[in-house]
Design an enzyme around this catalytic site. Structure first.
Site, PDB file in Angstrom:
ATOM      1  N   GLY A 100       0.823  -1.198   0.000  1.00 52.46           N
ATOM      2  CA  GLY A 100       0.000   0.000   0.000  1.00 52.46           C
ATOM      3  C   GLY A 100       0.857   1.248   0.000  1.00 52.46           C
ATOM      4  O   GLY A 100       1.796   1.373   0.798  1.00 52.46           O
ATOM      5  N   ASP A 102       0.280   4.146   1.016  1.00 58.49           N
ATOM      6  CA  ASP A 102       0.255   4.925   2.257  1.00 58.49           C
ATOM      7  C   ASP A 102       1.316   4.442   3.230  1.00 58.49           C
ATOM      8  O   ASP A 102       1.940   5.250   3.933  1.00 58.49           O
ATOM      9  CB  ASP A 102      -1.136   4.887   2.897  1.00 58.49           C
ATOM     10  CG  ASP A 102      -1.652   3.482   3.143  1.00 58.49           C
ATOM     11  OD1 ASP A 102      -1.130   2.499   2.544  1.00 58.49           O
ATOM     12  OD2 ASP A 102      -2.616   3.332   3.925  1.00 58.49           O
TER      13      ASP A 102
END
Length: 243
Positions: A100, A102
């Site tokens: 991911g 993030d």
């Protein structure tokens, strides 16, 4: 004047902030299902020079967001993607794109703040814990359901675990169903981070928290560290500036 709109898009909603020459002019939250938050985002500025996006949403959601932003400002957004390396931060995944973005951006932000070994704890929908060596090598990480997901699992899969009380997260044994659930979740979250840190006893890392539940988790864990609420945005800026 250079205006940059930055978005951190999660699975259910997004955070955004508008910067002029590095100074934050405004910030807010956006949900595609909420017309008010959509209007607030689209009315945040009459024009924008750049749009940078961190997104863990699906392809359809990204496409809808891209179309909305392009129609409003005539600017094609740049979506950050997880690479094998940015600067001296090196990914441990065989297929970096499967991490991911993030998580990667939070690690980038933490690496810029701390040049030694560091543990990055992002407490949001999921609790992620990532370790970075002093030389910038990602040592690996953990993905654990966050508090809301843990609570939802209990409510969905058990018939008698029900409550309407508003109870804070705490580590004391619960004396009601509400306390038992919320305090149990707190123990699980704190315990997860504690186990990881205890495994690093020979080389204790610095500790950096982010995410919506990061400050509460930091306080419950009581092992110091820093809470940086916009760590993902800091990493987004670093990645956008990288060659």
């Amino acid at each position: 004047m250079s205006l940059c709109l930055q978005l951190d898009v999660g699975n259910s909603s997004a955070k955004w902030r508008l910067l002029e020459q590095g100074d934050v002019l405004s910030r807010g939250r956006y949900s595609a299902a909420d017309a008010n938050t959509q209007r607030e985002l689209l009315e945040s500025t009459a024009s924008v020079d750049q749009i940078w996006v961190s997104s863990v949403a699906g392809g359809d959601t990204e496409a809808e967001l891209r179309e909305m932003l392009e129609q409003r400002w005539g600017v094609t957004p740049w979506f950050a993607r997880t690479p094998a390396a940015t600067g001296d931060l090196r990914n441990s995944y065989a297929d970096p794109a499967r991490m991911g973005v993030d998580r990667w951006l939070a690690m980038l932000g933490a690496r810029a703040r701390c040049g030694k070994r560091v543990c990055v704890v992002d407490a949001g929908s999921a609790l992620t814990i990532d370790l970075i060596s002093a030389t910038g090598q990602h040592e690996g990480g953990y993905i654990i359901p966050g508090p809301a997901l843990m609570e939802r699992a209990l409510l969905l899969d058990t018939d008698r675990v029900r409550f309407t009380d508003e109870v804070s997260y705490d580590l004391a044994p619960g004396s009601s169903t509400a306390e038992a659930v919320r305090h149990g979740i707190a123990v699980a979250q704190v315990g997860s981070v504690s186990i990881v840190l205890d495994g690093c006893a020979s080389e204790p890392p610095a500790l950096i928290f982010c995410g919506g539940a990061g400050q509460v988790l930091q306080q419950l864990l009581d092992r110091g560290g820093e809470f940086i609420p916009e760590l993902v945005f800091e990493g987004l800026e670093i990645m956008a500036a990288a060659p």
